[in-house]
Motif scaffolding. Structure first.
Motif, PDB file in Angstrom:
ATOM      1  N   MET A  55       0.775  -1.178  -0.211  1.00  0.00           N
ATOM      2  CA  MET A  55      -0.050  -0.026   0.019  1.00  0.00           C
ATOM      3  C   MET A  55       0.705   1.234   0.093  1.00  0.00           C
ATOM      4  N   THR A  56       2.043   1.226   0.877  1.00  0.00           N
ATOM      5  CA  THR A  56       2.821   2.323   0.750  1.00  0.00           C
ATOM      6  C   THR A  56       3.426   2.568  -0.524  1.00  0.00           C
ATOM      7  N   ALA A  57       3.428   1.600  -1.279  1.00  0.00           N
ATOM      8  CA  ALA A  57       4.158   1.370  -2.775  1.00  0.00           C
ATOM      9  C   ALA A  57       3.310   2.127  -3.787  1.00  0.00           C
ATOM     10  N   PHE A  58       1.884   1.916  -3.513  1.00  0.00           N
ATOM     11  CA  PHE A  58       1.008   2.722  -4.265  1.00  0.00           C
ATOM     12  C   PHE A  58       0.833   4.024  -3.885  1.00  0.00           C
ATOM     13  N   ALA A  59       0.943   4.508  -2.658  1.00  0.00           N
ATOM     14  CA  ALA A  59       1.016   6.003  -2.252  1.00  0.00           C
ATOM     15  C   ALA A  59       2.109   6.465  -2.480  1.00  0.00           C
ATOM     16  N   ALA A  60       3.143   5.888  -2.740  1.00  0.00           N
ATOM     17  CA  ALA A  60       4.370   6.529  -3.171  1.00  0.00           C
ATOM     18  C   ALA A  60       4.340   6.923  -4.521  1.00  0.00           C
ATOM     19  N   GLN A  61       3.654   6.228  -5.496  1.00  0.00           N
ATOM     20  CA  GLN A  61       3.562   6.281  -6.887  1.00  0.00           C
ATOM     21  C   GLN A  61       2.790   8.020  -7.311  1.00  0.00           C
ATOM     22  N   ASN A  62       1.972   8.326  -6.097  1.00  0.00           N
ATOM     23  CA  ASN A  62       1.564   9.730  -6.543  1.00  0.00           C
ATOM     24  C   ASN A  62       2.635  10.731  -6.340  1.00  0.00           C
TER      25      ASN A  62
ATOM     26  N   HIS B 108       0.081  12.871 -12.188  1.00  0.00           N
ATOM     27  CA  HIS B 108       0.634  13.211 -10.610  1.00  0.00           C
ATOM     28  C   HIS B 108      -0.210  12.006  -9.658  1.00  0.00           C
ATOM     29  N   VAL B 109      -0.929  11.322 -10.353  1.00  0.00           N
ATOM     30  CA  VAL B 109      -1.941  10.340  -9.368  1.00  0.00           C
ATOM     31  C   VAL B 109      -1.955   9.226  -9.896  1.00  0.00           C
ATOM     32  N   GLN B 110      -0.692   8.655 -10.306  1.00  0.00           N
ATOM     33  CA  GLN B 110      -0.329   7.264 -10.929  1.00  0.00           C
ATOM     34  C   GLN B 110      -0.768   6.331  -9.831  1.00  0.00           C
ATOM     35  N   GLY B 111      -0.431   6.574  -8.714  1.00  0.00           N
ATOM     36  CA  GLY B 111      -0.558   5.452  -7.540  1.00  0.00           C
ATOM     37  C   GLY B 111      -2.241   5.268  -7.294  1.00  0.00           C
ATOM     38  N   TYR B 334      -1.345   4.740 -16.341  1.00  0.00           N
ATOM     39  CA  TYR B 334      -2.721   4.824 -16.217  1.00  0.00           C
ATOM     40  C   TYR B 334      -2.983   6.044 -16.609  1.00  0.00           C
ATOM     41  N   ARG B 335      -4.339   6.271 -17.259  1.00  0.00           N
ATOM     42  CA  ARG B 335      -5.078   7.400 -17.607  1.00  0.00           C
ATOM     43  C   ARG B 335      -6.291   7.329 -17.190  1.00  0.00           C
ATOM     44  N   LEU B 336      -6.937   8.580 -17.248  1.00  0.00           N
ATOM     45  CA  LEU B 336      -8.505   8.630 -17.014  1.00  0.00           C
ATOM     46  C   LEU B 336      -8.946   8.926 -18.617  1.00  0.00           C
ATOM     47  N   ASP B 337      -9.899   7.943 -18.900  1.00  0.00           N
ATOM     48  CA  ASP B 337     -10.441   8.189 -20.251  1.00  0.00           C
ATOM     49  C   ASP B 337     -11.731   9.012 -20.134  1.00  0.00           C
ATOM     50  N   TRP B 338     -11.862  10.195 -20.706  1.00  0.00           N
ATOM     51  CA  TRP B 338     -13.113  10.841 -20.355  1.00  0.00           C
ATOM     52  C   TRP B 338     -13.879  10.873 -21.705  1.00  0.00           C
TER      53      TRP B 338
END
Ligand SMILES: Cc1ncc(COP(=O)(O)O)c(C=O)c1O
Lengths: 450, 509
Positions: A55-62, B108-111, B334-338
């Motif tokens: 989960m930390t790895a997911f968060a770190a990708q932001n 910026h929100v890939q996670g 990943y991307r958001l498809d609108w």
């Protein structure tokens, strides 16, 4: 599995008591051909340590930013520590809907206090225990207005409503045959009163106006109400940034019949847009039409004051297809956070924080306008957000900011042709002067334009 | 229980001059007042002036009047009150998530996008359906999204169908949802085994004939947009003719919606996609343990067949895989498809209750495929254990095999004038949260018990013991039950006056 509280010997005892050999024997009610005759193709169970790593790895990708100037419906406000601490008590976050009031007085009294505070902020008399978010609260307000107005079938929406709220409204109104959504244009950043008058026919059930609107501008609800009232339509204000209620008069005091919107700003994180806090407040006359749960004060058998879910005959579990809405679970814990936040702030704190938001946004706007690359697009009063036109390449500007760990304002180009090259900037009490100066420095460095 | 039995409304403790939040240092010039005078915030009438100490004590005292999951068994049927693992709270609070902005650019929100995509993949495998959206905020919102998907599908075929069939055992949100989506609701009767009746049913009390599924399909035909069916149904019984129902609906061009509130009985054992379901919702706040929060927030993802996918709410998450050389690990973005021309539109301002999605993903990772199935089986064992122990003590209207929950009623006890409400209130005095009561509506005086997999044998035995004692008390001393509860912070409350003269907020005396 750490969450299953049984030893193998106990498992055996349970199965013996039931009289089956294996747990699978209890699936006999499911026809064999409908069962899944293989294991789920998913990774195996994992320890807490391993899960935390994933989960930390997911968060770190932001991408994290040190300064953030983006609002547009999700606002970065400081969350007092007490909010997180109180809501982490199991009595608050693990309980469910207060169906058994004798063991849910905590939740019930808290919601009653929350209802009181939302009424205070909006200047209206009745509000429910919460809605999902600002957009769905707007839908519920529109549907409620249409029910009130009986035969009228048109909903006028100012173009200044958050574009996502407009889209959610459209999604939910479309299935209702005969209902019409009609946009009212903006002029100089606020609802065009001439266009409003022209569209305000006898078929109009309600008029929905942003307060402040998506462009950050403060609409003059009083002036609008003086136009809407004589036409016999209801006026609904839609507030995407409830912190503005510390700066602006409650809509109910300005002639509005219903106020709805988003109150995540009180004690919540932007959190990729949810869970947020929809609110809907109405005049007393509409209390039996409001959707969602309501908490009322009453007495117990000994005459002690207590709180209960009330006016349930509006709701789906009693009225089924005749209910005022289908909403069941709401955003109770988010409402609790808002409640705690507002009590901590009190009248002085809320006004103070709101004034700081206005001060920071005004300073930010002034500093940006000092750059040759920005120009004003309207002259309206604003709270903590405003629009400026950027004369260069907006995407490149945003990238230059991101490279310096700054989250720039929103590119409005895709929202309306009139907004080509426009950007929406936000500052809150969390924004520092240093961050603003850094932003200005970065923007000033972008190679000048042709 | 509570140390103090009175805690006044915070408004009554307000003393001007107190504050619970000190303002940060203001490092820019004070705001210029640009507001027109009449738009300037005037006084507040209720906002209290209190200190942080006051607020923390206030909410701590109030909290002690609540029964939470960690206080004991909370067998609220249909709500799946399972253990709330604490790590889920910790992961949801990671700043990388909480600071992420819903209007930020995809890069910026890939996670977040990766996490949502991953949970969607898990849910697809569990449901056997190839498409998922996480946007709906709760079960009812999922229902609405699902029914509007059905509507969009029919419209794309040029058909306008006006009817949705819903069993009488269905939850109130089902008919309310269908109405909100512009449909007429036609009720399907249940037969004596508790499942949907294909044949007409004569109502024993009124003598009226209620049309069964087969009759309704024959009469209404292509007026029918679909059926909304809960499976297992609200009696905990698997609708064993579900596949046949799906086939018949498909035969007339209609669709099958499944209310997945009871997926805790199916995860890892059976998949709706395999028995003909076209679209369904899941409740992350039930099956996937996200905390109920005193009434919410929840999350109600919708899963559907490929034919419905084009209509899903915007935006959808798309995964792009970068091709790599042999032996290298592929990377995803990943991307958001609108750009979804057939989409029904947005259903939430952003992407739904993302924080709840993070918790559910954490739950899934903790359990894994094997743990999810083990939890399902354990939930079914627990419910059947309680069924076995209480059969005969309380009346069981439908004795068909049940999965994760069991619905008794008060018909043995009403002979002594004791009702389900009395039983529930007495249970409070034994330290248990009562079951769901008076639902489903088809069981008069229903007591709907769902222990979930989280209860130990010891806790269930204590519960069974309390229920047996209550049954005995009902027989010997009914008045004891009428008076209950007496040990709680308040006794029974006057709900009639509350509704007749509603007081919905505090006002200054
Ligand atoms: C069978 C069933 N369907 C639908 C719902 C509605 O779900 P939510 O409260 O998440 O909207 C519930 C909730 O209790 C339920 O039990």
């Amino acid at each position: 599995m750490r969450y299953l509280p049984s030893a193998p010997s106990e498992d055996r005892a349970l199965l013996d008591a039931i009289g089956v050999g294996r747990a699978e024997d209890l699936l006999k009610g499911i026809p064999p051909e409908l069962r899944l005759n293989r294991e789920l193709e998913l990774p195996p169970q994992a320890s807490e340590l391993d899960v935390l790593r994933t989960m930390t790895a997911f968060a770190a990708q932001n991408r994290r930013f040190t300064a953030r100037f983006l609002g547009a419906g999700a606002y970065d406000h400081f969350v007092p520590t007490a909010v997180d601490m109180i809501t982490s008590r199991e009595e608050w976050f693990t309980a469910y809907t207060p169906y058994q009031p004798e063991v849910a007085q905590g939740t019930l009294q808290a919601i009653f206090e929350y209802q009181t505070l939302i009424c205070d902020l909006t200047g209206l008399e009745v509000t429910n225990a919460s809605m999902y978010d600002g957009a769905t609260a707007t839908v519920e307000a529109a549907l409620m207005a249409v029910r009130q107005a009986k035969k009228k079938n048109t909903i006028l929406i100012s173009q200044g409503l958050h574009p996502h709220y407009q889209e959610v409204l459209c999604t939910n109104i479309t299935p209702h045959e005969g209902l019409k959504l009609v946009q009212v244009a903006l002029k100089d950043g606020v609802t065009d009163l001439e266009d409003l008058k022209a569209k305000l026919g006898p078929d109009v059930a309600c008029v929905m106006v942003g307060y402040p609107n998506f462009l950050g501008c403060v609409e003059d609800l009083k002036a609008i109400s003086e136009i809407v009232k004589p036409a016999g339509a209801l006026l609904v204000s839609v507030t995407q940034e409830a912190m503005a209620f510390g700066w602006l008069e409650g809509p109910g005091k300005l002639g509005v019949d219903m106020a709805c919107g988003e109150a995540m700003s009180f004690g919540n994180y932007v959190n990729f847009g949810g869970p947020f806090l929809g609110f809907l407040a109405v005049k007393d006359a509409y209390k039996r039409e409001i959707p969602g749960r309501l908490i009322g004060q009453t007495k117990d058998l000994d005459g002690q004051t207590g709180y209960v879910l009330t006016l349930a005959s509006r709701e789906q579990h009693i009225r089924r297809d005749k209910a005022t809405s289908n909403i069941c679970s709401n955003q109770a814990l988010v409402a609790l956070r808002a409640n705690i936040y507002l009590q901590l702030a009190g009248p002085e704190g809320l006004k103070g924080i709101a004034e700081q938001n206005a001060a920071k946004a005004q300073y930010l706007r002034q500093r940006l306008l000092a750059l040759p690359t920005f120009e004003a697009v309207n002259t309206q009063p604003f709270f903590n957000e405003f629009v400026l036109r950027y004369k260069g390449d907006v995407k490149a500007m945003q990238k230059a900011c991101a490279d310096e760990d700054i989250l720039a304002g929103l590119d409005l180009s895709s929202y309306a042709t009139a907004l080509q090259g426009c950007t929406l900037w936000c500052a809150t009490e969390t924004t520092t002067r240093e961050q603003i100066e850094h932003l200005v420095e970065v923007l000033a460095r972008i190679p000048s334009l042709a | 229980m509570a140390l103090r039995t009175r805690e006044s409304l915070i408004f009554e403790s307000s003393v001007p001059g107190k504050i619970g939040m000190d303002l940060p240092h203001l490092d820019v010039p004070a705001a210029k007042d640009t507001r027109p005078a009449h738009l300037k915030r005037n006084a507040f009438e209720a906002l209290p002036s209190v200190s942080e100490v006051d607020v923390i004590r206030h909410f701590t005292r109030l909290s002690k009047w609540n029964f939470g999951l960690d206080d004991g068994m909370y067998p609220l049927g249909s709500c799946t009150m399972k253990h709330n693992p604490r790590i889920n709270e910790k992961t949801a609070a990671l700043p990388g998530f909480t600071e992420s902005h819903p209007m930020a650019q995809d890069i910026h929100v890939q996670g977040n996008l990766a996490l949502m995509f991953t949970l969607q993949e898990w849910l697809k495998e569990m449901t056997g359906l190839p498409a998922v959206t996480l946007h709906p905020s709760a079960g009812a919102a999922g229902e609405l999204t699902g029914v509007m998907l059905m509507r969009a599908y029919h419209l794309s075929k040029g058909a306008h169908r006006r009817v949705i069939l819903i069993p009488d055992s269905g939850h109130g949100t089902n008919p309310a949802t269908a109405a909100m989506a512009g449909y007429d609701v036609v009720e399907l009767p249940s037969r004596e085994d508790g499942t949907i009746s294909f044949e007409d049913v004569t109502d024993p009390s009124t003598g009226k004939i209620r049309k069964g599924f087969a009759t309704l399909v024959a009469e209404l035909g292509n007026e029918i947009a679909g059926a909304m069916i809960t499976n297992p149904n609200t009696l905990g019984i698997f609708e064993y003719r579900i596949k046949e129902i799906a086939d018949i609906l498909h035969g007339i061009g209609a669709l099958l919606y499944m209310d997945g509130a009871n997926m805790n009985a199916l995860v890892g054992t059976a998949r709706p996609g395999d028995f003909g379901v076209d679209v369904m919702h899941l409740n992350l706040h039930k099956t996937f343990s996200t905390p109920h929060g005193g009434g919410g927030p929840g999350s109600g993802p919708v899963a559907c067949i490929a034919a419905l996918e084009p209509f899903l709410p915007r935006p959808v998450i798309v995964r792009e895989t970068t091709k790599v050389g042999e032996g290298e690990v592929a990377t995803h973005s990943y991307r958001l498809d609108w750009d979804r021309p057939e989409s029904m539109g947005k259903v939430h301002a952003f992407f739904g209750n993302f924080g709840i999605v993070v918790r559910a993903m954490t739950y899934c990772l903790s359990h894994g495929g094997d743990g999810l199935k083990a939890a399902t089986l354990r939930a079914i064992v627990n419910a059947n254990y309680i069924r076995k122990q209480l059969t005969g003590v309380f009346h069981l209207e439908y004795d068909t095999p049940t999965l994760h929950e069991i619905v008794f009623d008060d018909s043995i006890q009403t002979k002594k004038g004791v009702s389900t409400l009395d039983i529930a209130k007495r249970l409070l005095e034994y330290g248990f949260h009562p079951p769901t009561i008076y639902f489903p509506l088809i069981v008069h005086g229903a007591l709907m018990i769902e222990p979930t997999e989280s209860e130990s044998k010891e806790e269930m035995d204590a519960f069974v013991d309390a229920m047996k004692k209550i049954a005995k008390e009902a027989d010997e001393n009914p008045d004891l039950l009428h008076q209950a509860p007496t040990t709680t912070v308040v006794r029974r409350l006057d709900e009639t006056t509350a509704a007749r003269k509603p007081i919905l907020r505090w006002t200054k005396a």
